[in-house]
Design a protein around this motif. Structure first.
Motif, PDB file in Angstrom:
ATOM      1  N   VAL A 265       8.891  21.485  21.648  1.00 27.65           N
ATOM      2  CA  VAL A 265       8.450  20.098  21.424  1.00 27.65           C
ATOM      3  C   VAL A 265       8.565  19.759  19.937  1.00 27.65           C
ATOM      4  O   VAL A 265       9.060  18.692  19.555  1.00 27.65           O
ATOM      5  CB  VAL A 265       6.996  19.911  21.923  1.00 27.65           C
ATOM      6  N   GLY A 266       8.130  20.691  19.091  1.00 26.26           N
ATOM      7  CA  GLY A 266       8.167  20.479  17.638  1.00 26.26           C
ATOM      8  C   GLY A 266       9.585  20.247  17.145  1.00 26.26           C
ATOM      9  O   GLY A 266       9.830  19.349  16.346  1.00 26.26           O
ATOM     10  N   ALA A 267      10.540  21.052  17.625  1.00 26.23           N
ATOM     11  CA  ALA A 267      11.937  20.910  17.192  1.00 26.23           C
ATOM     12  C   ALA A 267      12.475  19.544  17.613  1.00 26.23           C
ATOM     13  O   ALA A 267      13.131  18.858  16.833  1.00 26.23           O
ATOM     14  CB  ALA A 267      12.790  22.022  17.796  1.00 26.23           C
ATOM     15  N   PHE A 268      12.149  19.148  18.847  1.00 35.17           N
ATOM     16  CA  PHE A 268      12.637  17.867  19.351  1.00 35.17           C
ATOM     17  C   PHE A 268      12.049  16.706  18.537  1.00 35.17           C
ATOM     18  O   PHE A 268      12.778  15.835  18.056  1.00 35.17           O
ATOM     19  CB  PHE A 268      12.283  17.717  20.836  1.00 35.17           C
ATOM     20  N   VAL A 269      10.738  16.726  18.373  1.00 36.60           N
ATOM     21  CA  VAL A 269      10.073  15.627  17.663  1.00 36.60           C
ATOM     22  C   VAL A 269      10.541  15.570  16.205  1.00 36.60           C
ATOM     23  O   VAL A 269      10.887  14.508  15.680  1.00 36.60           O
ATOM     24  CB  VAL A 269       8.533  15.781  17.730  1.00 36.60           C
ATOM     25  N   TYR A 270      10.600  16.740  15.567  1.00 33.84           N
ATOM     26  CA  TYR A 270      10.987  16.765  14.152  1.00 33.84           C
ATOM     27  C   TYR A 270      12.412  16.244  13.968  1.00 33.84           C
ATOM     28  O   TYR A 270      12.675  15.460  13.064  1.00 33.84           O
ATOM     29  CB  TYR A 270      10.873  18.186  13.594  1.00 33.84           C
ATOM     30  N   GLU A 271      13.313  16.693  14.821  1.00 31.30           N
ATOM     31  CA  GLU A 271      14.718  16.293  14.687  1.00 31.30           C
ATOM     32  C   GLU A 271      14.879  14.786  14.898  1.00 31.30           C
ATOM     33  O   GLU A 271      15.612  14.125  14.185  1.00 31.30           O
ATOM     34  CB  GLU A 271      15.563  17.099  15.678  1.00 31.30           C
ATOM     35  N   ARG A 272      14.165  14.259  15.899  1.00 27.64           N
ATOM     36  CA  ARG A 272      14.244  12.824  16.145  1.00 27.64           C
ATOM     37  C   ARG A 272      13.629  12.042  14.979  1.00 27.64           C
ATOM     38  O   ARG A 272      14.164  11.024  14.546  1.00 27.64           O
ATOM     39  CB  ARG A 272      13.515  12.443  17.448  1.00 27.64           C
ATOM     40  N   LEU A 273      12.499  12.525  14.510  1.00 25.73           N
ATOM     41  CA  LEU A 273      11.816  11.867  13.390  1.00 25.73           C
ATOM     42  C   LEU A 273      12.705  11.874  12.144  1.00 25.73           C
ATOM     43  O   LEU A 273      12.863  10.859  11.470  1.00 25.73           O
ATOM     44  CB  LEU A 273      10.499  12.610  13.104  1.00 25.73           C
ATOM     45  N   ARG A 274      13.299  13.018  11.893  1.00 20.60           N
ATOM     46  CA  ARG A 274      14.180  13.164  10.738  1.00 20.60           C
ATOM     47  C   ARG A 274      15.383  12.232  10.894  1.00 20.60           C
ATOM     48  O   ARG A 274      15.766  11.539   9.954  1.00 20.60           O
ATOM     49  CB  ARG A 274      14.625  14.622  10.666  1.00 20.60           C
ATOM     50  N   GLY A 275      15.933  12.201  12.086  1.00 25.05           N
ATOM     51  CA  GLY A 275      17.080  11.332  12.351  1.00 25.05           C
ATOM     52  C   GLY A 275      16.759   9.880  12.073  1.00 25.05           C
ATOM     53  O   GLY A 275      17.564   9.143  11.521  1.00 25.05           O
ATOM     54  N   PHE A 276      15.546   9.490  12.431  1.00 25.93           N
ATOM     55  CA  PHE A 276      15.136   8.106  12.183  1.00 25.93           C
ATOM     56  C   PHE A 276      14.905   7.858  10.695  1.00 25.93           C
ATOM     57  O   PHE A 276      15.418   6.900  10.123  1.00 25.93           O
ATOM     58  CB  PHE A 276      13.858   7.781  12.965  1.00 25.93           C
ATOM     59  N   LEU A 277      14.150   8.753  10.074  1.00 28.94           N
ATOM     60  CA  LEU A 277      13.751   8.515   8.683  1.00 28.94           C
ATOM     61  C   LEU A 277      14.936   8.483   7.723  1.00 28.94           C
ATOM     62  O   LEU A 277      14.996   7.644   6.838  1.00 28.94           O
ATOM     63  CB  LEU A 277      12.765   9.589   8.220  1.00 28.94           C
ATOM     64  N   ILE A 278      15.885   9.387   7.920  1.00 28.93           N
ATOM     65  CA  ILE A 278      16.986   9.420   6.943  1.00 28.93           C
ATOM     66  C   ILE A 278      17.936   8.245   7.078  1.00 28.93           C
ATOM     67  O   ILE A 278      18.716   7.991   6.178  1.00 28.93           O
ATOM     68  CB  ILE A 278      17.798  10.728   7.025  1.00 28.93           C
ATOM     69  N   THR A 279      17.888   7.543   8.197  1.00 27.24           N
ATOM     70  CA  THR A 279      18.795   6.400   8.326  1.00 27.24           C
ATOM     71  C   THR A 279      18.067   5.074   8.159  1.00 27.24           C
ATOM     72  O   THR A 279      18.673   4.026   8.224  1.00 27.24           O
ATOM     73  CB  THR A 279      19.488   6.411   9.699  1.00 27.24           C
TER      74      THR A 279
END
Lengths: 322, 469
Positions: A265-279
């Motif tokens: 769950v952590g990997a999924f949430v973090y990756e999605r969050l990161r994907g959103f924040l950096i763009t």
């Protein structure tokens, strides 16, 4: 091995496999590339969780095994023309051996001292590889593109690497689950809660910790081997990137420390969050600040992570959400 | 207890809020080139430089005719087929300074093509390029996922590389896997182009030739120089440069008294400067990228290191290098291109090769007009990337990848960026074999203002090289 028939494990397998096979059946290569990274992060986070979540030893430099596996496999493929599966397995074996050898002295340290030592080990390996000409030094190594012909071309090799990472992620999750449900896992958690008391109960902490560290080193090494095989080149910087190690720790904390599903769950949430924040135009330069803030909130207020919190709040979930 | 619960609730809500927002958003929002609003003119074969007067010597740098009949040009644009050019750029992370310049150059090329009405084939088919790019965060693992997205979801027709050798390597692998033509810029290391690629073409002079000219220059302007120190960043590109320079310098009779690498991200060069002082070399050659090169130059100045000749990679050609003030003076940098270069239709004629695209002046003026800043070689590289692709489409008279590859293989021409020719040997296919470096130096003009001049090679120099005092 009774735990292998546990429905909780089958649920996890079903969900992970269902998501992972979507790009295969849907013929979506772009999604496949995204999921490759995600499954790699699941592997890294779950392997960190095996040592950190169960024994309480925070391995800040766990990415070292990703690099060791990557370099070993790459060298074997490039120089000795090994098949990538065999090369990856040897890479995993070498990483575990190194973990065993360095684990014996290093795991005698406790708390922050152990965490600092693991950072030192990662940096030492990075510097070592940078200065070994046989491994390409700072320039790194590259695969001749014709190497992929043995796997039906580069595109097919990329597909094979994807199947490989699905398998590695599932293996890591299974290992994490089996350890947690075993007597061995109980002894690890006893060490985590109070090492001295565990010793009084007859547990050999040194042996248990070294064994756990050795197991947890195997999986990131496999992931590293597959990642760099697919990548076609390897350099010391990306192979031993401490930043990636810290991200794996954040994923574990976010999802749930000491749980099996937490790192997923952590990997999924973090990756999605990161994907959103950096763009996002507002947050693009502050994504690590926000991730750090999020981690702070979790450490202060939701110490059990998302999965742990759900388990606490909804008792019926405890039977299925490990 | 109540307060604790309240704080806990806020924390959870914040976390969940961030998660929900993150899950709802796409992984990477594409950054598309803004559509041009300029009225489109009759198509010309070569791109018309943006807002450039007729004062240009290059025949291909045609002056854009006065804008006429917007309705007709709109109709022309409507007829044009879309040609999607995909790439990633480092909008964040270590490579963002140079990457931004590269994208600016590319954007200028796109503007020019749009103003010229697109790329026209012999049968009258018109192609209008559009570009789509994503932020790769300067990270290798993101590059591959994003290039796969560009190819498979966005259906990019052609690819350009991200900036820097490491990122371009990763991107080229995906491009090759999918049989997509890619023109790389900002990717100079040699080994990338020695993998047996079939569809990847390198614009930049390879790293092995970055500093060899600096050794020749040193011996010319300071014949007494005997000892050199090579201090370089331990990354793929800079190490390739240093490894090629060492045997070259030794072959020329120079004594390499120091050969040391520093880690990427180094900010303290004191140990290296102390060792330089101890070995007392006549020259320092090396460096790495922008941040470390700038810091190194500043610390050499601050510590009053008595070395007469300093050449550093990447950083000096960037216009912002002058921000370190007097520390920039006398620093030499190898450059793929400088605004003072003398490539022209005449020099192309003398070399018996065709000239294509805008003149050096036309490009520089257009860039300054659009961005209010001087173009660096990264900017010029970005423009040249697009220009080569355009020329290949025109030569191939098709957008078929196999025909474009054949056209690029045959290409041997001069542009404002220099001479371009690619290797056609199987092992080094696509590697740049004709483009040459120039060396610029920060000098002070009569008013004491820092300016750049080309100081090497002698036939291209705009001023004599100066030794540090």
């Amino acid at each position: 091995m009774k735990s292998l028939t546990n429905p909780s494990l089958w649920i996890i397998w079903f969900v992970v496999l269902g998501v992972a096979l979507m790009p295969v059946f849907g013929n979506l290569p772009a999604l496949r590339e995204e999921l490759f990274v995600l499954l790699m992060l699941v592997t890294l986070a779950s392997s960190v969780n095996i040592i950190m979540g169960y024994t309480g030893y925070v391995s800040f430099g766990h990415i070292v095994f990703f690099g060791i596996g990557g370099y070993t496999a790459f060298y074997l493929i490039q120089t000795l023309q090994f098949n990538f599966v065999l090369a990856a397995l040897i890479g995993g074996g070498i990483a575990s051996l190194i973990a065993f050898l360095i684990g014996m002295p290093v795991l005698r340290l406790r708390g922050a001292y152990f965490a600092l030592a693991t950072i030192g080990i990662n940096e030492a390996f990075r510097t070592l590889v940078t200065n070994v000409d046989a491994l390409g030094g700072a320039v790194g190594m590259l695969l001749q593109f014709s190497v992929y012909d043995a796997y039906g071309g580069a595109k097919s090799a990329s597909q094979l690497a994807y199947y490989g990472i699905i398998l590695v992620a599932l293996l890591t999750i299974t290992a994490s689950f089996v350890i947690k449900k075993s007597k061995f896992g109980l002894s690890l958690m006893a060490i985590r809660e109070d090492q001295d008391t565990a010793m009084v109960l007859g547990i050999d902490p040194a042996r248990a910790k070294v064994m756990t560290y050795t197991i947890s080193a195997f999986f990131p090494a496999l992931a590293g081997a597959l990642f760099f095989f697919k990548n076609g080149n390897i350099e010391p910087g990306p192979a031993f990137e401490l930043h990636r190690s810290i991200e794996a720790l954040v994923m574990v904390m976010l999802g749930g420390f000491g749980t099996v599903t937490g790192p997923i769950v952590g990997a999924f949430v973090y990756e999605r969050l990161r994907g959103f924040l950096i763009t996002d135009p507002i947050f693009s330069n502050a994504h690590l600040v926000i991730s750090g803030l999020l981690l702070l909130i979790i450490v202060l207020f939701v110490t059990a992570g998302v999965v742990g919190w759900l388990r606490q709040r909804i008792p019926t979930l405890r039977r299925f959400l490990e | 207890m109540r307060n604790q619960l309240r704080v806990l609730t806020i924390g959870i809500l914040l976390t969940l809020g961030l998660i929900i927002v993150a899950c709802a958003a796409p992984t990477a929002a594409p950054t598309s080139a803004p559509p041009t609003k300029a009225p489109v003119v009759e198509p010309t074969k070569a791109p018309a430089p943006t807002a450039v007067p007729a004062a240009t010597t290059a025949p291909a740098a045609t002056k854009a005719p006065e804008a006429t009949k917007p309705a007709a040009t709109s109709a022309l644009a409507a007829q044009a087929k879309k040609l999607l050019i995909g790439f990633t750029a480092s909008q964040t992370g270590a490579q963002q300074v140079a990457s931004k310049k590269q994208v600016e150059g590319l954007q200028l090329w796109l503007d020019d093509v749009k103003k010229a009405g697109g790329i026209k084939l012999k049968d009258g088919t018109l192609y209008m390029p559009e570009m789509k790019f994503y932020d790769d965060e300067s990270k290798t693992d993101r590059v591959q996922a994003l290039y796969a997205k560009l190819i498979n979801e966005d259906k990019a027709d052609f690819l350009l590389s991200p900036y820097s050798s490491g990122l371009a390597r990763a991107a080229a692998v995906v491009g090759e896997q999918n049989g997509k033509v890619m023109i790389t810029a900002g990717a100079a290391d040699d080994v990338t182009m020695e993998q047996g690629f079939k569809n990847t073409f390198q614009l930049y002079t390879p790293a092995s030739r970055y500093l060899t000219g600096a050794a020749d220059m040193l011996m010319k302007i300071d014949p007494t120089a005997k000892k050199i120190a090579i201090v370089y960043e331990k990354d793929s590109f800079s190490t390739s440069v240093a490894n090629a320079l060492k045997p070259y310098a030794e072959g020329k009779g120079l004594n390499v008294v120091m050969f040391e690498g520093y880690d990427t991200g180094s900010t303290d060069f004191s140990p290296f400067i102390n060792k330089i002082s101890a070995t007392n070399p006549d020259a320092i050659l090396g460096g790495g990228h922008f941040a470390d090169g700038t810091t190194f130059a500043k610390q050499l100045y601050d510590k009053k290191t008595p070395v007469r000749f300093v050449t550093l990679l990447v950083a000096p050609p960037e216009p912002t290098f002058k921000d370190i003030g007097d520390a920039a003076q006398y620093i030499i940098g190898p450059s793929q291109w400088e605004p003072q270069v003398t490539y022209s239709a005449e020099s192309a004629k003398a070399a018996n090769i065709p000239y294509y695209g805008p003149s050096v002046k036309a490009f520089t003026d257009a860039y300054v007009a659009k961005y209010k800043d001087s173009p660096s070689y990264h900017s010029a590289g970005g423009y040249a990337q697009g220009l080569l692709l355009q020329k290949a489409i025109e030569d191939a008279d098709s957008v078929d990848p196999a025909k474009i590859v054949a056209a690029l293989d045959k290409m041997n021409l001069m542009t404002f960026y220099g001479v371009i020719k690619f290797s056609t040997e199987a092992k080094t296919h696509g590697k740049q074999v004709a483009h040459d470096m120039v060396y610029m130096q920060w000098q002070k003009d009569a008013s004491g203002k820092l300016i750049t001049n080309i100081v090497w090679p002698l036939e291209a120099k705009s001023a004599d090289g100066q030794l540090r005092k």
